[in-house]
Write an enzyme that holds these catalytic residues in place. Structure first.
Site, PDB file in Angstrom:
ATOM      1  N   ARG A  92       0.738 -14.960   1.144  1.00  0.00           N
ATOM      2  CA  ARG A  92      -0.031 -14.682   2.554  1.00  0.00           C
ATOM      3  C   ARG A  92      -1.399 -15.246   2.459  1.00  0.00           C
ATOM      4  NH1 ARG A  92       1.078  -8.616   3.966  1.00  0.00           N
ATOM      5  NH2 ARG A  92       0.591  -8.513   1.958  1.00  0.00           N
TER       6      ARG A  92
ATOM      7  N   VAL B  91       0.928  -1.269  -0.001  1.00  0.00           N
ATOM      8  CA  VAL B  91      -0.206   0.011  -0.079  1.00  0.00           C
ATOM      9  C   VAL B  91       0.867   1.189  -0.064  1.00  0.00           C
ATOM     10  CG1 VAL B  91      -1.573   1.249   1.304  1.00  0.00           C
ATOM     11  CG2 VAL B  91      -2.007  -1.073   1.040  1.00  0.00           C
TER      12      VAL B  91
ATOM     13  N   CYS C 113      -5.282  -9.674   3.164  1.00  0.00           N
ATOM     14  CA  CYS C 113      -6.556  -8.770   3.384  1.00  0.00           C
ATOM     15  C   CYS C 113      -7.866  -9.326   3.593  1.00  0.00           C
ATOM     16  CB  CYS C 113      -6.766  -7.598   2.198  1.00  0.00           C
ATOM     17  SG  CYS C 113      -5.057  -7.035   1.811  1.00  0.00           S
TER      18      CYS C 113
ATOM     19  N   ASN D 208     -14.326  -5.092   2.340  1.00  0.00           N
ATOM     20  CA  ASN D 208     -13.851  -6.359   2.278  1.00  0.00           C
ATOM     21  C   ASN D 208     -14.313  -7.590   2.704  1.00  0.00           C
ATOM     22  OD1 ASN D 208     -11.238  -5.445   1.099  1.00  0.00           O
ATOM     23  ND2 ASN D 208      -9.763  -5.901   2.682  1.00  0.00           N
TER      24      ASN D 208
ATOM     25  N   ASP E 155      10.866   3.665   6.093  1.00  0.00           N
ATOM     26  CA  ASP E 155      10.517   2.443   6.576  1.00  0.00           C
ATOM     27  C   ASP E 155      11.785   2.072   7.655  1.00  0.00           C
ATOM     28  OD1 ASP E 155       8.914   0.062   5.016  1.00  0.00           O
ATOM     29  OD2 ASP E 155      10.465  -0.528   6.489  1.00  0.00           O
TER      30      ASP E 155
ATOM     31  N   GLU F 188      -3.794  -6.318  -5.336  1.00  0.00           N
ATOM     32  CA  GLU F 188      -2.508  -6.850  -5.533  1.00  0.00           C
ATOM     33  C   GLU F 188      -2.588  -7.163  -6.948  1.00  0.00           C
ATOM     34  OE1 GLU F 188      -0.630  -9.318  -2.818  1.00  0.00           O
ATOM     35  OE2 GLU F 188      -1.092  -8.102  -1.023  1.00  0.00           O
TER      36      GLU F 188
HETATM   37  C1  UGA Z   1      -8.366  -7.251  -1.654  1.00  0.00           C
HETATM   38  C2  UGA Z   1      -9.636  -6.258  -2.095  1.00  0.00           C
HETATM   39  O1  UGA Z   1     -10.254  -6.646  -3.477  1.00  0.00           O
HETATM   40  C3  UGA Z   1      -8.963  -4.696  -2.224  1.00  0.00           C
HETATM   41  O2  UGA Z   1     -10.028  -3.951  -2.659  1.00  0.00           O
HETATM   42  C4  UGA Z   1      -8.307  -4.296  -0.934  1.00  0.00           C
HETATM   43  O3  UGA Z   1      -7.863  -2.966  -1.201  1.00  0.00           O
HETATM   44  C5  UGA Z   1      -7.325  -5.178  -0.684  1.00  0.00           C
HETATM   45  O4  UGA Z   1      -7.993  -6.625  -0.310  1.00  0.00           O
HETATM   46  C6  UGA Z   1      -6.831  -4.918   0.823  1.00  0.00           C
HETATM   47  O5  UGA Z   1      -7.408  -4.838   1.607  1.00  0.00           O
HETATM   48  O6  UGA Z   1      -5.749  -4.531   0.635  1.00  0.00           O
HETATM   49  P1  UGA Z   1      -6.367  -8.386  -2.893  1.00  0.00           P
HETATM   50  O7  UGA Z   1      -6.245  -9.184  -1.518  1.00  0.00           O
HETATM   51  O8  UGA Z   1      -5.292  -7.937  -3.393  1.00  0.00           O
HETATM   52  O9  UGA Z   1      -7.541  -7.230  -2.733  1.00  0.00           O
HETATM   53  O10 UGA Z   1      -7.189  -9.435  -3.994  1.00  0.00           O
HETATM   54  P2  UGA Z   1      -8.317  -9.728  -4.563  1.00  0.00           P
HETATM   55  O11 UGA Z   1      -8.318  -9.683  -6.095  1.00  0.00           O
HETATM   56  O12 UGA Z   1      -9.781  -9.053  -4.016  1.00  0.00           O
HETATM   57  O13 UGA Z   1      -8.561 -11.454  -4.145  1.00  0.00           O
HETATM   58  C7  UGA Z   1      -8.804 -12.032  -3.174  1.00  0.00           C
HETATM   59  C8  UGA Z   1      -8.901 -13.624  -3.191  1.00  0.00           C
HETATM   60  O14 UGA Z   1     -10.210 -13.699  -3.408  1.00  0.00           O
HETATM   61  C9  UGA Z   1      -8.132 -14.217  -3.960  1.00  0.00           C
HETATM   62  O15 UGA Z   1      -7.526 -15.328  -3.735  1.00  0.00           O
HETATM   63  C10 UGA Z   1      -8.781 -14.437  -5.191  1.00  0.00           C
HETATM   64  O16 UGA Z   1      -8.361 -15.447  -5.966  1.00  0.00           O
HETATM   65  C11 UGA Z   1     -10.254 -14.489  -4.559  1.00  0.00           C
HETATM   66  N1  UGA Z   1     -11.337 -14.351  -5.551  1.00  0.00           N
HETATM   67  C12 UGA Z   1     -11.599 -13.364  -6.112  1.00  0.00           C
HETATM   68  C13 UGA Z   1     -12.149 -15.527  -5.712  1.00  0.00           C
HETATM   69  O17 UGA Z   1     -12.068 -16.575  -5.203  1.00  0.00           O
HETATM   70  N2  UGA Z   1     -13.363 -15.298  -6.468  1.00  0.00           N
HETATM   71  C14 UGA Z   1     -13.693 -14.015  -7.005  1.00  0.00           C
HETATM   72  O18 UGA Z   1     -14.627 -14.003  -7.692  1.00  0.00           O
HETATM   73  C15 UGA Z   1     -12.598 -13.131  -6.818  1.00  0.00           C
END
Ligand code: UGA
Length: 429
Positions: free
Chosen positions: A326, A16, A259, A207, A35, A154
């Site tokens: 993670r 971030v 997250c 989230n 940092d 990410e």
């Molecule tokens: C998530 C949120 O989407 C962001 O908006 C937020 O800023 C971030 O957390 C955070 O709090 O920092 P992120 O963890 O990078 O982002 O990843 P996502 O793209 O949201 O995916 C999370 C998980 O859900 C992954 O393992 C992905 O494969 C899974 N996922 C996602 C599914 O299994 N199905 C879906 O339809 C979408």
């Protein structure tokens, strides 16, 4: 963009912090990054990005003159009024958010001199008012506080920074709140201007809702399996309803990442600590845990006992385009398979280094075919493009067995089947 803009400090150079720093430098601000990790700062000073995030290194290189990296807080305090806080808030043993890094920043702030802390780290609702109280108790009444939660994903963090769905700024109606609003103005994104507690809650609720959407579609997928329906068709039919929307309805082996896991648990406990039992989130967490393990039962159904069987895992990262391990579903899956006595060999194009730190005992292949060779079954764990584009006849030739479990519903069942392999996805009829 070259107009002179408000300089900022960014404390913490993780995902971030770094994206925020480089993004605001791209928008024209001078950015002073701080940092405690001196090795990380040295790498950044050399123009190296310590994380894998597409587009970030190029953006840093473009703005290198505006970006300053140090382990010392003093230059940031000297040059910037706004200090963005982007330090880690990992879960404690109790599942609450560990705010020690946030409090270390608060404690390091000198006597009042008109600075503002702009909170980017995900913190429990109520943190802002606690910090204001701490400042007041210490006589540092000159400090402002703004909550400005981050919603970047990410793997697409640079695009998310430049084209946010919305910008949320929670403040007290003072100069700092306005300065943060002005900083984001060039992005021309919908703005939610609110109080600090509501901004903090928006982040956790967003989230938790996205995680809920995933657990919901995963349960629908599991029911589809028993009833012969196809979750992909179901998700499409649901998602076209504008009230539901098509995103985050991709069934699979459960959500991972730091997250969702952390924030769903933090919100559940935050509610619990204030006397409210958040039942829905308990189910979201449990469904996700079980979803990671369902692949093991699928393999057992095809292969019987897994002891001595060779299972290839394609992908280890919690999602494609990141090396982040993670909370990755692969961690639970690999350990469960090993506990059943299976010989697990894995390949991930980017995340192997991070994976080795968490699973040093796993057998790592140099490429996808290396993992697949002589395997009884192949499991697609992370839908990297190179796996989706594999030549499945070549895969069939390399394997000893013929089972392909598509943990992300990313493969074309007909193509895999045409290669003589037995395909099974998640809830695909
Ligand atoms: C998530 C949120 O989407 C962001 O908006 C937020 O800023 C971030 O957390 C955070 O709090 O920092 P992120 O963890 O990078 O982002 O990843 P996502 O793209 O949201 O995916 C999370 C998980 O859900 C992954 O393992 C992905 O494969 C899974 N996922 C996602 C599914 O299994 N199905 C879906 O339809 C979408």
């Amino acid at each position: 963009m070259s107009a002179k803009r408000e300089p900022i400090g960014v404390i913490g150079t993780g995902y971030v912090g770094l994206v925020t720093a480089v993004g605001f430098a791209e928008l024209g601000s001078d950015v002073w990054c701080v940092d405690v990790d001196s090795e990380k700062i040295t790498r950044l000073q050399r123009g190296e990005i310590p994380i894998y995030e597409p587009g970030l290194e190029e953006m840093l290189a473009r703005n290198v003159e505006r970006l300053h990296f140090s382990t010392d807080l003093a230059p940031a305090l000297e040059h910037a009024r706004l200090l963005f806080v982007a330090v880690g808030t990992p879960p404690t043993h109790s599942g609450d958010a560990d705010l020690s890094a946030v409090h270390a920043v608060v404690g390091a702030m000198p006597e009042p001199d008109g600075h503002a802390l702009v909170m980017k780290s995900t913190v429990p609702c109520g943190t802002g008012s606690n910090i204001k109280r701490i400042f007041a108790e210490r006589g540092k009444t000159g400090y402002s506080y703004v909550s400005c939660p981050e919603f970047l994903k990410e793997g697409s963090a640079v695009a998310d920074f430049m084209h946010p769905d919305r910008v949320v700024v929670g403040g007290e109606g003072d100069w700092a709140e306005q300065a943060v609003v002005d900083l984001y103005a060039p992005l021309d994104a919908p703005l939610v201007r609110t109080d600090v507690a509501s901004a903090e809650m928006i982040k956790l609720a967003a989230n938790a809702f996205l995680a809920t959407k995933i657990s919901f579609i995963n349960e629908i997928a599991n029911v589809c399996e028993t009833l012969g329906a196809d979750v992909g068709e179901v998700a499409q039919g649901m998602g076209l309803d504008a009230r539901i929307g098509p995103k985050f309805l991709q069934a699979g082996i459960g959500y991972g990442g730091s997250c969702f896991t952390k924030d769903v648990s933090a919100l559940k406990l935050l509610a619990g600590n204030s006397g409210y039992h958040f039942q829905l989130l308990n189910a979201v967490i449990e469904v996700n845990e079980l979803q990671k393990r369902r692949v093991v039962s699928k393999l057992q159904r095809h292969l019987g006992e897994l002891a001595g069987r060779r299972v290839a895992l394609l992908g280890l990262a919690f999602k494609p385009n990141t090396d982040d391990m993670r909370g990755a579903s692969s961690l639970v899956l690999a350990s469960r398979l090993q506990a059943e006595g299976a010989q697990v060999r894995a390949f991930d194009p980017i995340a192997e280094e991070q994976a080795r730190l968490l699973m040093p005992q796993l057998d790592y292949a140099d490429d996808a075919l290396g993992a697949i060779e002589d395997a009884d079954a192949v499991v697609l764990v992370t839908e990297w493009a190179e796996f989706v584009g594999l030549d499945w006849s070549q895969v069939a030739d390399a394997m000893k067995g013929n089972v392909v479990i598509d943990g992300r519903n990313a493969l074309d069942p007909a193509t895999v089947g045409a290669a003589g392999l037995v395909y099974e996805g998640i809830g695909r009829g």
